[in-house]
Design an enzyme around this catalytic site. Structure first.
Site, PDB file in Angstrom:
ATOM      1  N   ASP A  65      29.185  33.491  40.802  1.00 57.84           N
ATOM      2  CA  ASP A  65      29.748  34.774  40.389  1.00 57.84           C
ATOM      3  C   ASP A  65      29.243  35.893  41.300  1.00 57.84           C
ATOM      4  OD1 ASP A  65      30.860  33.348  38.260  1.00 57.84           O
ATOM      5  OD2 ASP A  65      29.151  33.784  36.956  1.00 57.84           O
ATOM      6  N   GLU A 119      33.571  35.890  34.203  1.00 53.37           N
ATOM      7  CA  GLU A 119      34.376  37.057  34.599  1.00 53.37           C
ATOM      8  C   GLU A 119      33.583  38.349  34.447  1.00 53.37           C
ATOM      9  OE1 GLU A 119      37.077  33.776  33.119  1.00 53.37           O
ATOM     10  OE2 GLU A 119      35.301  34.797  32.324  1.00 53.37           O
ATOM     11  N   LYS A 125      24.557  24.807  51.883  1.00 54.58           N
ATOM     12  CA  LYS A 125      25.144  24.697  53.224  1.00 54.58           C
ATOM     13  C   LYS A 125      25.797  26.010  53.659  1.00 54.58           C
ATOM     14  CE  LYS A 125      26.247  19.754  52.780  1.00 54.58           C
ATOM     15  NZ  LYS A 125      27.362  18.757  52.752  1.00 54.58           N
TER      16      LYS A 125
END
Length: 313
Positions: A255, A33, A226
């Site tokens: 993140d 976070e 991908k």
């Protein structure tokens, strides 16, 4: 953008290979976070972080680090008798990692639903959450639910990255908790393998078909090398991966991708532009050792995409 979650000291070995043979370690700051908050801050967004840290040298170090990155830390508390969490990261030659956690009695466990400041959440545009927070301990779930309820009351968009860590909870536990949260989510940022755990679908278009019916309005499915697949406002876009200059450390790439998506949403960019921007950030993060050291500035992303000339000297 504001977020809630634990941060910890990451001890990274000075050499690649088996952790048990490492003799020296470098102290860094980790936490999904906080990484997203830092990523958004470096791109130019105002960010805030709600958490608890140990009232110890490590906790103070993380607090100062976050503040130095431009993240608002007014909602951080330093608590006694709960040591700041640690993790040791094993980095293999190909850049893949294995993490060992030391987070018993994590300070984040002292955060209660009544501690959340409604006015703080109210002023945000996006509340970003991950599945790591409830995986630490079930006592965190009511806090997460309260934050979501406050966000919904005030028109704040809720962003979720499942970020499933099977070293922390089982597939069954993750599925039960995260599937229940999906109807309250506005922005879903997930890996295809994570969604296979949560809803039993790995194909991005099938994931999108099912999740949009639940009510999620923006969906981005991460597929590593991908690229990514996104959905918004009736449009589905497949964005190819952007080649990394050198894969050194894969931790934090997701993140960074999240930060890029949230930035694009705040800027009201088209879906394709947002996905491409986020893919570029993910490719940049893996080229640097550390959970957040590779998170770029806005100008650096433009250079990566060839939109701005890079001047070496």
């Amino acid at each position: 953008m504001i977020t809630i979650g634990e941060s910890m000291i990451t001890l990274s070995p000075s050499v690649k290979g088996r952790l048990k043979f490492a003799k020296t370690f470098e102290k860094k700051v980790g936490g999904a976070e906080l990484n997203v908050a830092i990523g958004c801050s470096r791109l130019g967004l105002h960010t805030g972080w709600i958490s608890r840290l140990g009232k110890d040298d490590f906790g103070e170090y993380i607090l100062n680090f976050a503040r130095g990155e431009g993240v608002d830390v007014s909602q951080i508390g330093l608590v006694n008798d709960y040591p700041t969490s640690l993790n040791f990261k094993e980095i293999k030659a190909d850049g893949t990692t294995k993490t060992i956690y030391y987070r018993h009695k994590s300070p984040i466990l002292t955060l209660r639903p009544e501690d959340l400041d409604e006015s703080y959440i109210k002023q945000a545009k996006i509340l970003h959450l991950t599945g790591i927070y409830p995986a630490i301990n079930p006592v965190n779930i009511p806090v997460m639910e309260r934050a979501i309820d406050l966000a919904k009351q005030h028109g704040v968009k809720v962003s979720l990255d499942p970020n499933i860590r099977l070293r922390m909870w089982s597939k069954e536990e993750a599925r039960e908790v995260l599937r229940k949260l999906l109807p309250k989510v506005d922005i879903l940022l997930a890996g295809d393998e994570e969604m296979d755990i949560i809803i039993g679908e790995k194909d991005p278009k099938r994931i999108i078909s099912e999740v949009k019916e639940i009510g999620v309005s923006f969906i981005a499915i991460k597929q590593g090398d991908k690229g990514s697949v996104g959905y918004y406002n009736g449009e589905i876009v497949e964005a190819p991966a952007i080649k990394a200059s050198n894969v050194i450390d894969t931790v934090g790439a997701g993140d960074g991708f999240d930060a890029g998506i949230l930035y694009g949403i705040v800027q009201n960019w088209p879906l394709e532009k947002t996905l491409t921007f986020a893919n570029a950030i993910g490719s940049m993060v893996v080229s640097v050792v550390g959970d957040n050291e590779g998170l770029p500035s806005y100008e650096e992303v433009l250079e990566k995409l060839g939109k701005k000339e890079f001047i070496e000297r």
